[in-house]
Design an enzyme around this catalytic site. Structure first.
Site: not given
Ligand code: ZN
Length: 303
Positions: A13, A238
């Site tokens: 995930r 990110c």
């Molecule tokens: Zn994370």
């Protein structure tokens, strides 16, 4: 008996979520099965977000239906709202991980709701849960800092933890979503969260964006937390920090903990192989240190 630390594998995930190279459902299933063979007992495998917004998370239902319920294996679905919760129940996940952001700006951009609205949504989801539905854990994201608002006051984190505990969730996690925490901050926030959680177990989720990931994990374990998230190969990025590394690598965390005498139940060599395999598919160098250095040297027998 040595202390056991449970590592929740989040590679399928969080590890894949921000990758442009899309894994097929078949590749994700292979990754999940290999990780379970390597020792993963709890794994975040899918996210019930709109696949138009996060294409890599498409196929959540297909993945869950291809995984027969297995005793001792818990497949977790990430949930951001009531719609996601309904899908998570329908897909027969073993656990739901409901996210509440600790910053209004992050919450509005990420989930279209401010902190208060997300806390209300968590309460509504817990209230909607029937006896046979998956247990719910709550993850407080950006609990150590926000890419838009900067500092996240500890009082806000504490108040979200208190609310989640009041709803009666099964577990509460603090997540360093953008990898800005330091070990002393971790110790302090864990102590405060523990006091606010009233006996509900805590979990920690770290990104290694600024090379503090393992130090933060150490601080969390020292402060008494027994459950940590990690991603095989250190997969993940990110969206707010281009070229940032991902979660702390499962193999790096397993190495550190097992050398220190903790039990994790993972096979280090298999983890290294899976991390390299997944990184190859993504066309990336494996981010974990263990993938480069290998485990502890075996004694060489003199001849
Ligand atoms: Zn994370």
């Amino acid at each position: 008996m040595s202390r056991r630390i449970d590592i929740v594998e989040v590679g399928p995930r969080d590890g894949l979520q921000n990758e442009k190279t899309l894994f097929t459902v078949g590749q994700k299933l292979e990754m999940i099965r290999r990780l379970e063979t390597a020792g993963a007992r709890r794994m975040e495998v899918v996210s019930f977000v709109n696949p138009k917004r996060v294409p890599q998370m498409d196929g959540a239902e297909e993945i869950m239906f291809a995984l027969p319920r297995t005793p001792g294996r818990s497949r977790i679905g990430l949930v951001l709202n009531m719609r996601g919760w309904d899908r998570c129940v329908e897909a027969r996940c073993d656990e739901a991980n409901v996210v509440v952001c600790a910053s209004d700006e992050f919450g509005i951009r990420n989930q279209g709701a401010n902190v208060a609205e997300q806390v209300d949504a968590l309460g509504a989801i817990v209230a909607a849960r029937k006896a046979d539905d998956p247990p719910i854990s709550a993850t407080v994201s950006v609990a150590f800092g926000c890419p838009f608002e900067g500092e996240v006051p500890e009082e806000r984190v504490v108040s979200i933890v208190k609310a989640a505990a009041g709803f009666g969730v099964a577990e509460i996690a603090l997540a360093d979503t953008i990898g800005v925490a330091d070990p002393w901050m971790v110790r302090r926030r864990v102590e405060l969260a523990k006091a606010a959680a009233g006996g509900i177990p805590l979990r920690l989720h770290f990104h290694d964006t600024r090379n503090t990931g393992l130090a933060n994990a150490f601080a969390g374990v020292e402060a008494g937390v027994d459950v940590l998230d990690a991603s095989v190969g250190g997969l993940g990025g990110c969206p707010f920090a281009p070229n940032a590394t991902g979660n702390i690598g499962t193999e790096d965390l397993v190495y550190m903990l097992e050398r220190a005498g903790f039990e994790t139940g993972y096979d280090l060599d298999q983890l290294i192989e899976i991390g390299n395999w997944a990184s190859d598919l993504l066309g990336k160098r494996t981010a974990s240190s263990l993938s480069r250095a290998g485990g502890f040297p075996k004694a060489k027998v003199a001849v």
